[in-house]
Motif scaffolding. Sequence first.
Motif, short mmCIF file in Angstrom:
data_model
loop_
_atom_site.label_atom_id
_atom_site.label_comp_id
_atom_site.label_asym_id
_atom_site.label_seq_id
_atom_site.Cartn_x
_atom_site.Cartn_y
_atom_site.Cartn_z
N TRP A 19 31.50 -27.91 71.72
CA TRP A 19 31.44 -26.67 72.48
C TRP A 19 31.88 -25.49 71.62
CZ3 TRP A 19 35.75 -23.87 74.79
CH2 TRP A 19 35.34 -22.82 75.61
N LYS A 20 32.92 -25.70 70.80
CA LYS A 20 33.47 -24.64 69.98
C LYS A 20 34.04 -25.27 68.71
CE LYS A 20 36.24 -20.52 70.82
NZ LYS A 20 37.26 -19.92 71.66
N LEU A 21 34.00 -24.54 67.60
CA LEU A 21 34.46 -25.07 66.31
C LEU A 21 35.88 -25.63 66.35
CD1 LEU A 21 33.17 -22.50 63.65
CD2 LEU A 21 32.45 -24.87 63.95
N ASP A 22 36.79 -24.92 67.02
CA ASP A 22 38.18 -25.36 66.99
C ASP A 22 38.42 -26.65 67.77
OD1 ASP A 22 38.02 -24.42 69.59
OD2 ASP A 22 39.74 -23.08 69.42
N ARG A 23 37.41 -27.13 68.49
CA ARG A 23 37.53 -28.42 69.19
C ARG A 23 37.41 -29.58 68.22
NH1 ARG A 23 40.46 -27.65 72.84
NH2 ARG A 23 40.95 -26.08 71.35
N LEU A 24 36.79 -29.34 67.06
CA LEU A 24 36.54 -30.43 66.10
C LEU A 24 37.63 -30.57 65.05
CD1 LEU A 24 34.59 -32.62 65.09
CD2 LEU A 24 33.52 -30.88 63.69
N GLY A 25 37.95 -29.48 64.36
CA GLY A 25 38.84 -29.58 63.21
C GLY A 25 40.27 -29.17 63.47
N ARG A 26 41.21 -29.84 62.77
CA ARG A 26 42.63 -29.47 62.86
C ARG A 26 42.89 -28.20 62.09
NH1 ARG A 26 42.93 -34.70 61.00
NH2 ARG A 26 43.84 -33.96 59.06
N SER A 27 42.11 -27.99 61.04
CA SER A 27 42.26 -26.81 60.18
C SER A 27 40.91 -26.56 59.55
CB SER A 27 43.30 -27.08 59.10
OG SER A 27 42.84 -28.12 58.25
N LEU A 28 40.79 -25.45 58.84
CA LEU A 28 39.53 -25.17 58.16
C LEU A 28 39.20 -26.28 57.18
CD1 LEU A 28 37.14 -23.38 57.53
CD2 LEU A 28 38.58 -22.13 55.92
N GLY A 29 40.21 -26.73 56.45
CA GLY A 29 39.99 -27.82 55.49
C GLY A 29 39.47 -29.08 56.17
N HIS A 30 40.09 -29.44 57.30
CA HIS A 30 39.65 -30.64 58.02
C HIS A 30 38.25 -30.45 58.60
CE1 HIS A 30 39.56 -33.33 61.64
NE2 HIS A 30 39.82 -34.19 60.68
N LEU A 31 37.99 -29.26 59.13
CA LEU A 31 36.67 -28.96 59.69
C LEU A 31 35.59 -29.11 58.63
CD1 LEU A 31 35.33 -27.93 62.33
CD2 LEU A 31 35.64 -25.63 61.45
N ILE A 32 35.84 -28.52 57.47
CA ILE A 32 34.86 -28.61 56.38
C ILE A 32 34.70 -30.06 55.92
CG2 ILE A 32 34.47 -27.98 53.95
CD1 ILE A 32 35.69 -25.23 54.67
N GLU A 33 35.81 -30.79 55.87
CA GLU A 33 35.77 -32.20 55.47
C GLU A 33 34.91 -33.03 56.43
OE1 GLU A 33 38.97 -35.81 55.69
OE2 GLU A 33 39.69 -33.91 54.86
N VAL A 34 35.11 -32.83 57.73
CA VAL A 34 34.34 -33.58 58.74
C VAL A 34 32.85 -33.23 58.65
CG1 VAL A 34 33.94 -33.91 61.22
CG2 VAL A 34 36.27 -33.88 60.32
N VAL A 35 32.54 -31.94 58.58
CA VAL A 35 31.13 -31.53 58.54
C VAL A 35 30.47 -31.98 57.23
CG1 VAL A 35 29.55 -29.56 58.58
CG2 VAL A 35 31.47 -29.65 60.16
N LYS A 36 31.22 -31.93 56.12
CA LYS A 36 30.66 -32.40 54.85
C LYS A 36 30.41 -33.91 54.92
CE LYS A 36 31.24 -32.41 49.84
NZ LYS A 36 30.19 -33.37 49.74
N GLY A 37 31.35 -34.64 55.53
CA GLY A 37 31.17 -36.08 55.71
C GLY A 37 29.92 -36.38 56.54
N LEU A 38 29.70 -35.58 57.59
CA LEU A 38 28.49 -35.74 58.41
C LEU A 38 27.25 -35.46 57.57
CD1 LEU A 38 29.66 -33.95 61.68
CD2 LEU A 38 29.22 -36.40 61.41
N SER A 39 27.29 -34.36 56.82
CA SER A 39 26.15 -33.96 55.99
C SER A 39 25.82 -35.04 54.96
CB SER A 39 26.47 -32.63 55.30
OG SER A 39 25.42 -32.27 54.44
N ASP A 40 26.86 -35.61 54.34
CA ASP A 40 26.65 -36.67 53.34
C ASP A 40 25.97 -37.89 53.95
OD1 ASP A 40 27.90 -35.04 51.49
OD2 ASP A 40 29.80 -36.15 51.50
N ARG A 41 26.17 -38.10 55.24
CA ARG A 41 25.56 -39.23 55.94
C ARG A 41 24.22 -38.86 56.58
NH1 ARG A 41 29.90 -40.82 60.09
NH2 ARG A 41 28.24 -42.18 60.80
N GLY A 42 23.77 -37.62 56.37
CA GLY A 42 22.49 -37.18 56.94
C GLY A 42 22.59 -36.82 58.41
N ILE A 43 23.78 -36.44 58.85
CA ILE A 43 24.03 -36.11 60.25
C ILE A 43 24.28 -34.60 60.35
CG2 ILE A 43 25.56 -36.47 62.24
CD1 ILE A 43 26.24 -39.23 60.88
N GLY A 44 23.63 -33.94 61.28
CA GLY A 44 23.79 -32.51 61.47
C GLY A 44 24.98 -32.19 62.35
#
Length: 184
Positions: A63-88
């Motif tokens: 629903w909103k970015l802050d629902r996913l990540g604990r911090s900017l670093g964590h948010l970027i880490e999660v989204v990069k991990g998704l991207s590396d796996r071919g997940i949007g």
Amino acid sequence: MLIGYARVSTPAQSLDLQVDALVQAGCDKKKIFTDIASGSKTARPGLDKALDYAREGDILVVWKLDRLGRSLGHLIEVVKGLSDRGIGFKSIQESLDTTTSGGRLIFHVFGAIAEFERDLIRERTNAGLEAARARGKKGGRKRALTDKQISIGKSLAADKSRSISDICQTLKISPATYYRYIHQ
């Protein structure tokens, strides 16, 4: 396939708004994973399940970015991990979709803004607490008993013929308060 993730910080809050928005965005209600945990907590089983469930070609929707990540670093880490796996990744409130190059750019900008906002709130809260302390205010609950009441309670407790319930009734306190302040 669209996979949803929703999180609230406390049990007093409701997931309904987020879940409804995820369903409206196209997520199957059976494919929405949830957590009731502070954003600062590392243990979020619902997020772990959503990440395990997602496969290449899927899109994780929040629903909103802050629902996913604990911090900017964590948010970027999660989204990069998704991207590396071919997940949007999509965020409904920010109209963000990392399956596009523009979406990836905006993702980084919004992530920084969300963290900045949380930091401002934290700084304002701490400044308010410090200002209150400077004015002699103390945080937390007031003591249940005054020093005089504690002294009376100890005098009553010294009289072995009086029961704890009698002392509690006399002082109009609970047994827990008795044990916290008088029985030591």
